[in-house]
Design an enzyme around this catalytic site. Sequence first.
Site, mmCIF file in Angstrom:
data_model
loop_
_atom_site.group_PDB
_atom_site.id
_atom_site.type_symbol
_atom_site.label_atom_id
_atom_site.label_comp_id
_atom_site.label_asym_id
_atom_site.label_seq_id
_atom_site.Cartn_x
_atom_site.Cartn_y
_atom_site.Cartn_z
ATOM 1 N N ASN A 9 0.868 -1.181 0.000
ATOM 2 C CA ASN A 9 0.000 0.000 0.000
ATOM 3 C C ASN A 9 0.904 1.230 0.000
ATOM 4 O O ASN A 9 1.448 1.595 1.032
ATOM 5 C CB ASN A 9 -0.898 -0.048 1.248
ATOM 6 C CG ASN A 9 -1.770 1.185 1.380
ATOM 7 O OD1 ASN A 9 -1.840 2.008 0.471
ATOM 8 N ND2 ASN A 9 -2.438 1.309 2.515
ATOM 9 N N LYS A 11 0.120 4.240 -0.376
ATOM 10 C CA LYS A 11 -0.534 5.438 0.167
ATOM 11 C C LYS A 11 -0.247 6.641 -0.739
ATOM 12 O O LYS A 11 -0.124 6.481 -1.952
ATOM 13 C CB LYS A 11 -0.108 5.657 1.623
ATOM 14 C CG LYS A 11 -0.287 4.394 2.463
ATOM 15 C CD LYS A 11 -0.163 4.587 3.930
ATOM 16 C CE LYS A 11 -0.327 3.251 4.627
ATOM 17 N NZ LYS A 11 -0.305 3.344 6.073
ATOM 18 N N HIS A 98 -9.667 1.178 4.434
ATOM 19 C CA HIS A 98 -8.406 1.322 5.175
ATOM 20 C C HIS A 98 -8.644 2.247 6.373
ATOM 21 O O HIS A 98 -9.444 3.188 6.291
ATOM 22 C CB HIS A 98 -7.329 1.904 4.252
ATOM 23 C CG HIS A 98 -5.976 1.891 4.899
ATOM 24 N ND1 HIS A 98 -5.583 2.855 5.784
ATOM 25 C CD2 HIS A 98 -4.955 1.005 4.809
ATOM 26 C CE1 HIS A 98 -4.350 2.560 6.209
ATOM 27 N NE2 HIS A 98 -3.954 1.444 5.630
ATOM 28 N N GLU A 100 -7.087 4.641 7.501
ATOM 29 C CA GLU A 100 -6.902 6.079 7.223
ATOM 30 C C GLU A 100 -8.138 6.656 6.521
ATOM 31 O O GLU A 100 -8.479 7.823 6.721
ATOM 32 C CB GLU A 100 -5.616 6.282 6.402
ATOM 33 C CG GLU A 100 -4.379 6.065 7.270
ATOM 34 C CD GLU A 100 -3.187 5.461 6.561
ATOM 35 O OE1 GLU A 100 -3.117 5.511 5.326
ATOM 36 O OE2 GLU A 100 -2.316 4.910 7.267
ATOM 37 N N GLU A 170 -5.954 -5.068 10.116
ATOM 38 C CA GLU A 170 -4.894 -4.103 10.388
ATOM 39 C C GLU A 170 -5.205 -3.355 11.685
ATOM 40 O O GLU A 170 -5.975 -2.379 11.669
ATOM 41 C CB GLU A 170 -4.784 -3.084 9.251
ATOM 42 C CG GLU A 170 -4.478 -3.684 7.905
ATOM 43 C CD GLU A 170 -3.848 -2.649 6.975
ATOM 44 O OE1 GLU A 170 -2.738 -2.878 6.519
ATOM 45 O OE2 GLU A 170 -4.480 -1.608 6.746
ATOM 46 N N GLY A 176 1.959 2.058 10.727
ATOM 47 C CA GLY A 176 2.914 3.163 10.622
ATOM 48 C C GLY A 176 3.595 3.504 11.932
ATOM 49 O O GLY A 176 4.262 4.534 12.045
ATOM 50 N N SER A 216 2.850 -2.368 10.285
ATOM 51 C CA SER A 216 4.287 -2.449 10.563
ATOM 52 C C SER A 216 4.913 -3.802 10.202
ATOM 53 O O SER A 216 5.832 -4.266 10.884
ATOM 54 C CB SER A 216 4.581 -2.083 12.020
ATOM 55 O OG SER A 216 4.229 -0.733 12.263
#
Length: 253
Positions: A9, A11, A98, A100, A170, A176, A216
């Site tokens: 991904n 991003k 996701h 985010e 996730e 991250g 991660s």
Amino acid sequence: MRQKIVAGNWKMNKTLEEANILASEIKGMVTDEVKGNVKVILCTPFPYLVAIKNLLGNDPRISVGAQNCSEHESGAYTGEVSAGMIKSIGIPYVILGHSERRQYFGEEGKLLAKKVDIVLKHGLVPIFCCGEPLEVRERNEHETLVKKQVEESLFHLDAAALQKTVIAYEPVWAIGTGKTASAQQAQDMHAVIRKHLASKYGQSVADSISILYGGSVNAANAKELFACADVDGGLVGGASLKSREFAEIIKAV
Ligand code: PGA
């Protein structure tokens, strides 16, 4: 045997030139080492999808995905990209839900169910993300929340549609942050998700769904995570931006 998948991904990172370099490095490093049952997917920003698809060529082991799409078919939705458009440029995968997107764009259950539907309608594969924030895990409510996320956005599907879907667990606190879930934490949650799928669709359908771990993942922890019985690969953010490290992760699956 379930499909193993390692998806990168990207991003909102890289210029076109950097994206081309990264994709060609990954193509050069991984294709000979990708095992028969492993699929590598590069989820690039929208503007690079066509270029990266053309760069990768027609290799069934490595392919391209989008990171989001609209819940609408077409029309006056300035700035949005539809599933039909993604289909029309020959991109087979779309990440949906996701964390985010959930956190910064307010995407949640019902809206994501619509996105799942439209993606499937166009014959694309949704990579549906779920996962709990830290405070939910600290309250020990992570299993309840993740089951609810799966239920709200996927349980309206029939078994055939569900079987075209990939799930990515996730945990938000691991994305991250450099703080990955332990292999045990990942396995436990993946087993919970699979059991939940089995409760509605039966064991054999649940057993056919690929469930990826994300948060991660790196070259050092991938092997242990991917060795878990219910972990069928990974959705990789930061480490997918470094070709050498990403190649190591692919070899670990
Ligand atoms: P990360 O991101 O690997 O950088 O934690 C994973 C993701 O957001 O999909």
